[in-house]
Design a protein around this motif. Structure first.
Motif, short mmCIF file in Angstrom:
data_model
loop_
_atom_site.label_atom_id
_atom_site.label_comp_id
_atom_site.label_asym_id
_atom_site.label_seq_id
_atom_site.Cartn_x
_atom_site.Cartn_y
_atom_site.Cartn_z
N MET A 1 0.71 -1.19 0.26
CA MET A 1 -0.15 0.03 0.13
C MET A 1 0.80 1.60 -0.28
SD MET A 1 -2.93 1.24 2.86
CE MET A 1 -3.44 2.51 2.33
N GLN A 2 0.40 1.74 -0.45
CA GLN A 2 1.10 3.31 -0.92
C GLN A 2 -0.17 4.47 -0.52
OE1 GLN A 2 2.02 3.50 -5.19
NE2 GLN A 2 4.46 2.91 -4.09
N PHE A 62 14.67 7.55 -3.41
CA PHE A 62 14.32 6.30 -2.22
C PHE A 62 13.20 6.24 -1.77
CE2 PHE A 62 18.46 6.71 -1.90
CZ PHE A 62 19.37 5.23 -1.52
N ILE A 63 12.39 5.51 -1.48
CA ILE A 63 10.30 5.70 -0.67
C ILE A 63 10.70 5.03 0.66
CG2 ILE A 63 8.66 4.58 -1.47
CD1 ILE A 63 10.01 6.73 -2.99
N ARG A 64 10.50 5.91 1.51
CA ARG A 64 10.76 4.92 3.00
C ARG A 64 9.84 4.12 3.38
NH1 ARG A 64 12.85 4.15 7.30
NH2 ARG A 64 13.66 5.99 7.89
N ARG A 65 9.74 3.01 3.58
CA ARG A 65 8.62 2.04 4.74
C ARG A 65 8.20 2.13 5.51
NH1 ARG A 65 11.00 -2.83 1.03
NH2 ARG A 65 9.61 -2.09 -0.48
N TYR A 66 7.58 1.77 5.78
CA TYR A 66 6.64 1.49 6.96
C TYR A 66 6.11 0.37 7.75
CZ TYR A 66 7.91 6.30 7.91
OH TYR A 66 8.15 7.39 7.56
N ILE A 67 6.43 -1.13 8.32
CA ILE A 67 5.63 -1.75 8.52
C ILE A 67 4.93 -1.93 9.44
CG2 ILE A 67 7.56 -2.95 10.11
CD1 ILE A 67 7.63 -5.47 8.98
N CYS A 68 3.58 -3.59 9.73
CA CYS A 68 2.87 -3.49 10.80
C CYS A 68 3.23 -4.83 11.65
CB CYS A 68 1.45 -3.76 10.44
SG CYS A 68 0.40 -4.66 12.00
N PRO A 69 3.31 -3.91 12.55
CA PRO A 69 4.43 -5.08 13.79
C PRO A 69 3.49 -5.99 13.95
CG PRO A 69 3.67 -3.06 14.65
CD PRO A 69 3.09 -2.62 13.40
N HIS A 73 2.54 -6.70 7.14
CA HIS A 73 2.69 -6.12 6.28
C HIS A 73 2.83 -4.38 6.17
CE1 HIS A 73 0.01 -9.18 4.67
NE2 HIS A 73 -0.05 -8.24 3.27
N THR A 74 3.39 -4.01 5.37
CA THR A 74 4.26 -3.07 5.40
C THR A 74 2.90 -2.07 4.33
OG1 THR A 74 5.34 -3.46 2.56
CG2 THR A 74 5.93 -3.20 4.54
N ILE A 75 3.77 -0.16 4.13
CA ILE A 75 3.21 0.66 3.33
C ILE A 75 3.83 1.03 3.20
CG2 ILE A 75 0.95 0.48 4.48
CD1 ILE A 75 1.92 2.78 6.59
N SER A 76 4.26 2.17 2.32
CA SER A 76 5.09 2.71 1.71
C SER A 76 4.77 4.15 1.38
CB SER A 76 5.53 2.79 0.68
OG SER A 76 4.57 2.72 -0.48
N TYR A 77 5.81 5.53 1.98
CA TYR A 77 5.10 6.95 1.52
C TYR A 77 5.77 7.50 0.45
CZ TYR A 77 2.51 7.96 6.40
OH TYR A 77 1.50 7.86 7.03
#
Length: 200
Positions: A1-2, A62-69, A73-77
């Motif tokens: 998801m973005q 570069f695209i920053r990515r975050y993850i559900c702990p 599942h990841t999302i990117s900004y």
């Protein structure tokens, strides 16, 4: 998801700082994974790179990515000057669409002139035609998006041809320097699609 985020400083500063850019803080939101669907504090999860071609930059960013702990599942900004799944920058795509719709001569002549001014872009006739076609296929959703941004906006009459409506809408999107970014972000947040994605 973005998820889009606004880059106020512009592409140059974003590229220059790279991984050191002050990206948004990890979001506190509901996980998009239907099996998880919990409200969580996402965590930083590194970066990935994607290509970007604009008037001033042609390389990877570069695209920053975050993850559900909880579920992983990841999302990117995604910075506001990008479009998901499109390598060219938002402003460049809109510029070519606008000039192509408003041209007086042939599409080839229009693109030859644009490509000579915008060295290195070299958008082909087939690609710009594809962008124009997608834009016209999404006219109703684009009008809805513009109306949400500006409820008092006078939209093109439904009696106009699709091409005439498209001409007026693309000019409206470009009239306000911040409108194209705002509209692009709002449209994606509402539909989870870009205004050039085929919407059924």
């Amino acid at each position: 998801m973005q998820i889009f985020f606004t880059v106020i400083e512009g592409i140059e500063e974003y590229v220059k700082k790279g991984k050191d850019y002050p990206f948004p803080l990890p979001p506190f939101r509901r996980c998009h994974n239907q099996d998880c669907n919990k409200v969580v504090k996402f965590k930083k999860h590194g970066f990935y790179q994607r290509h970007l071609i604009t008037n001033i930059f042609r390389d990877k960013i570069f695209i920053r990515r975050y993850i559900c702990p909880l579920c992983g599942h990841t999302i990117s900004y995604l910075p506001s000057f990008c479009l998901p799944r499109f390598v060219h920058g938002l402003k460049e795509i809109l510029l070519y669409i606008e000039k192509a719709f408003l041209r007086r001569g042939t599409l080839k002549a229009c693109l030859d002139k644009l490509n000579s001014i915008n060295d290195g872009l070299n958008l082909s006739r087939q690609l710009v035609y594809h962008y124009m076609k997608r834009f016209m296929q999404n006219l109703s959703l684009i009008q809805t998006g513009l109306r949400q941004l500006n409820p008092g906006l006078e939209l093109p009459k439904a009696t106009l041809s699709a091409k005439e409506r498209a001409k007026k809408l693309v000019v409206m999107m470009k009239d306000d320097p911040d409108q194209e970014n705002s509209f692009s972000q709002k449209f994606y947040e509402t539909t989870n699609k870009t205004f050039l994605t085929l919407c059924k």
